[in-house]
Design an enzyme around this catalytic site. Structure first.
Site, PDB file in Angstrom:
ATOM      1  N   LYS A 109       0.742  -1.403  -0.015  1.00 42.62           N
ATOM      2  CA  LYS A 109       0.203   0.105   0.047  1.00 42.62           C
ATOM      3  C   LYS A 109       0.690   1.050   0.098  1.00 42.62           C
ATOM      4  O   LYS A 109       0.498   2.112  -0.566  1.00 42.62           O
ATOM      5  CB  LYS A 109      -0.848   0.105   1.151  1.00 42.62           C
ATOM      6  CG  LYS A 109      -2.120  -1.159   0.850  1.00 42.62           C
ATOM      7  CD  LYS A 109      -3.264  -1.030   1.889  1.00 42.62           C
ATOM      8  CE  LYS A 109      -4.368  -1.932   1.677  1.00 42.62           C
ATOM      9  NZ  LYS A 109      -5.614  -1.718   2.759  1.00 42.62           N
ATOM     10  N   LYS A 190      -5.156 -10.083  -5.030  1.00 45.87           N
ATOM     11  CA  LYS A 190      -6.374 -10.360  -4.151  1.00 45.87           C
ATOM     12  C   LYS A 190      -7.416  -9.582  -4.345  1.00 45.87           C
ATOM     13  O   LYS A 190      -7.326  -8.097  -4.932  1.00 45.87           O
ATOM     14  CB  LYS A 190      -6.174 -10.561  -2.793  1.00 45.87           C
ATOM     15  CG  LYS A 190      -6.028  -9.181  -2.153  1.00 45.87           C
ATOM     16  CD  LYS A 190      -6.295  -9.154  -0.597  1.00 45.87           C
ATOM     17  CE  LYS A 190      -6.546  -7.989   0.016  1.00 45.87           C
ATOM     18  NZ  LYS A 190      -7.440  -7.753   0.949  1.00 45.87           N
ATOM     19  N   LYS A 193     -11.406  -4.176  -1.575  1.00 47.60           N
ATOM     20  CA  LYS A 193     -12.302  -3.115  -1.625  1.00 47.60           C
ATOM     21  C   LYS A 193     -11.554  -1.648  -1.953  1.00 47.60           C
ATOM     22  O   LYS A 193     -12.315  -0.783  -2.781  1.00 47.60           O
ATOM     23  CB  LYS A 193     -12.850  -2.619  -0.394  1.00 47.60           C
ATOM     24  CG  LYS A 193     -13.944  -3.391   0.290  1.00 47.60           C
ATOM     25  CD  LYS A 193     -14.449  -2.994   1.596  1.00 47.60           C
ATOM     26  CE  LYS A 193     -14.289  -3.649   2.486  1.00 47.60           C
ATOM     27  NZ  LYS A 193     -13.189  -3.403   3.546  1.00 47.60           N
TER      28      LYS A 193
HETATM   29  P1  ATP Z   1      -8.859  -2.988   1.770  1.00 45.91           P
HETATM   30  O1  ATP Z   1      -9.146  -3.054   0.100  1.00 45.91           O
HETATM   31  O2  ATP Z   1      -9.574  -1.495   2.205  1.00 45.91           O
HETATM   32  O3  ATP Z   1      -7.889  -3.193   2.280  1.00 45.91           O
HETATM   33  P2  ATP Z   1     -10.256  -5.565   1.913  1.00 45.91           P
HETATM   34  O4  ATP Z   1     -11.226  -5.739   0.934  1.00 45.91           O
HETATM   35  O5  ATP Z   1      -8.944  -6.137   1.842  1.00 45.91           O
HETATM   36  O6  ATP Z   1     -10.279  -3.749   2.249  1.00 45.91           O
HETATM   37  P3  ATP Z   1     -10.749  -5.430   4.859  1.00 45.91           P
HETATM   38  O7  ATP Z   1     -11.710  -4.642   5.365  1.00 45.91           O
HETATM   39  O8  ATP Z   1      -9.256  -5.043   5.153  1.00 45.91           O
HETATM   40  O9  ATP Z   1     -11.021  -5.893   3.323  1.00 45.91           O
HETATM   41  O10 ATP Z   1     -10.774  -7.050   5.372  1.00 45.91           O
HETATM   42  C1  ATP Z   1     -12.057  -7.773   5.834  1.00 45.91           C
HETATM   43  C2  ATP Z   1     -11.891  -9.218   6.079  1.00 45.91           C
HETATM   44  O11 ATP Z   1     -11.940  -9.793   4.659  1.00 45.91           O
HETATM   45  C3  ATP Z   1     -10.475  -9.214   6.258  1.00 45.91           C
HETATM   46  O12 ATP Z   1     -10.654 -10.723   7.469  1.00 45.91           O
HETATM   47  C4  ATP Z   1      -9.842  -9.824   5.188  1.00 45.91           C
HETATM   48  O13 ATP Z   1      -8.896 -10.989   5.460  1.00 45.91           O
HETATM   49  C5  ATP Z   1     -10.830 -10.359   4.515  1.00 45.91           C
HETATM   50  N1  ATP Z   1     -10.722 -10.333   2.925  1.00 45.91           N
HETATM   51  C6  ATP Z   1     -10.412  -9.317   2.461  1.00 45.91           C
HETATM   52  N2  ATP Z   1     -10.000  -9.617   1.044  1.00 45.91           N
HETATM   53  C7  ATP Z   1     -10.156 -10.539   0.719  1.00 45.91           C
HETATM   54  C8  ATP Z   1      -9.979 -11.675  -0.103  1.00 45.91           C
HETATM   55  N3  ATP Z   1      -9.840 -11.397  -1.418  1.00 45.91           N
HETATM   56  N4  ATP Z   1     -10.357 -13.111  -0.120  1.00 45.91           N
HETATM   57  C9  ATP Z   1     -10.675 -13.471   0.982  1.00 45.91           C
HETATM   58  N5  ATP Z   1     -10.821 -12.928   2.042  1.00 45.91           N
HETATM   59  C10 ATP Z   1     -10.564 -11.422   2.264  1.00 45.91           C
END
Ligand code: ATP
Ligand code: LTN
Length: 325
Positions: A109, A190, A193
């Site tokens: 990031k 991955k 969001k």
């Molecule tokens: P950001 O992009 O803002 O970092 P994010 O989509 O990675 O957000 P988070 O809010 O950081 O999501 O994570 C919430 C939960 O979702 C965490 O337990 C994280 O491990 C899980 N998670 C996030 N992305 C994935 C993915 N692609 N596959 C499986 N689990 C995920």
């Protein structure tokens, strides 16, 4: 079993969040489970104040729509409980700069932007505070959070060794399949969001036609061979995993039932649309009644404060501070 987990209101919830984390939250819910919308974490990247406010409400509503019951479990917003930021400071004085700069998520990031915020570096310490405040034994998270969990354990062990046994040492728990859902357009990355990928991310509130289009256009490969092989065929493996997770089977089993990618994709679209339909409907009802949503938020905050205050007091006292009664 004491359980805690968190999710950022940094954008709309996607199927990676759902399969990697939220379904496990629902399965583990009960009086000993604490789930939080981590709004303080969302400040580490650029976000409009109005968007942060709106997305926190959206996220509360969608978590309930996914099956969390705020009367059976504690669902709260991180910034409603001031002890998270307070304990984070104490733990910043236990963690080392070197271990924070080694975090993969920080490297990724921070590499994407100039002049990134210090919070992006210290973020995993705040996450450790979230977990340790509730004396959590298990933390259901997606695979991307493993490293942060290890750091949390290291910080807790170091604190306990230096100042006395205050914290429970937590462990991360991952789902058997779909612990790491990949972007549909770039299957080596991955699903996320906070990264704009208009066709790569399946949002829980996407319209059925949007879901169909995204799945139909998902990147696979050109050899046309139907088998589960994440290293050689990451795009196909990702689709098989999503399918398997939603139908309670294994990716290999799913692959055995198809010979053509097109057929797999159209059935997968149907499975996803059907799984998400009730969530969307329930979400609309909940989101329409903001008063009730905020009442539930308050109930959660009260329950969380009670536990957090106790742990914070013990940690502060152990370090030589004198918390006011
Ligand atoms: P950001 O992009 O803002 O970092 P994010 O989509 O990675 O957000 P988070 O809010 O950081 O999501 O994570 C919430 C939960 O979702 C965490 O337990 C994280 O491990 C899980 N998670 C996030 N992305 C994935 C993915 N692609 N596959 C499986 N689990 C995920
Ligand atoms: N860092 C996590 C979100 C998060 C979290 C937590 C997860 C913040 N605090 C506590 C589990 C427990 C992420 O980026 N997915």
């Amino acid at each position: 079993m004491r359980v805690l987990s968190g999710i950022q209101p940094s954008g709309a919830m996607h199927i990676g969040n759902y399969l990697g984390a939220i379904r496990q939250w629902v399965a583990a819910q009960g009086p000993d489970a604490y789930y939080c919308v981590v709004d303080l974490h969302a400040l580490t990247l650029e976000i409009e104040p109005a968007a942060l406010r709106r997305q926190s409400d959206d996220l509360l509503a969608i978590l309930i729509a996914c099956g969390l019951d705020p009367t059976r479990t504690t669902l709260f917003v991180q910034s409603d409980v001031p002890y998270h930021a307070q304990l984070s400071w104490l733990l910043e004085c236990v963690a080392s700069y070197g271990e924070l700069t080694r975090m993969t998520q920080f490297k990724e990031k921070s590499g994407r932007q100039q002049g990134y915020r210090v919070g992006l570096l210290t973020y995993p310490v705040l996450m450790a505070a979230d977990i340790l405040l509730y004396q959590s034994q298990q933390v259901p998270v997606g695979d991307d959070q493993r490293q942060h969990l290890e750091l949390t354990r290291d910080i807790a062990e170091r604190f306990n060794a230096r100042y006395g046994e205050v914290f429970t040492i937590p462990e991360g728990v991952q789902p058997p399949v779909a612990a790491r859902v990949m972007d549909l357009q770039e299957p080596e990355r991955k699903m996320s969001k906070s990264v704009a990928s208009p066709l790569g991310c399946l949002f829980l509130l996407d319209e059925p036609t949007t879901i169909e289009r995204k799945i139909k256009r998902a990147v696979t490969d050109t050899d046309g061979e139907m088998r589960y092989d994440p290293a050689a065929k990451p795009g196909l493996a990702n689709l098989l995993e999503i399918f398997a997770a939603l139908t309670e089977t294994t990716p290999t089993r799913v692959a055995e039932g198809y010979s053509r990618y097109g057929d797999l994709k159209s059935d997968l679209a149907e499975v996803v649309v059907e799984a998400l339909r009730p969530i969307g409907a329930r979400y609309e009802e909940l989101r329409a009644d903001l008063g009730e949503l905020h009442r539930l938020r308050e109930v959660g905050a009260e329950k969380a404060v009670e536990v957090a205050a106790r742990t914070y007091g013990a940690a502060a006292a152990a370090m030589g501070l004198t918390p006011r009664p």
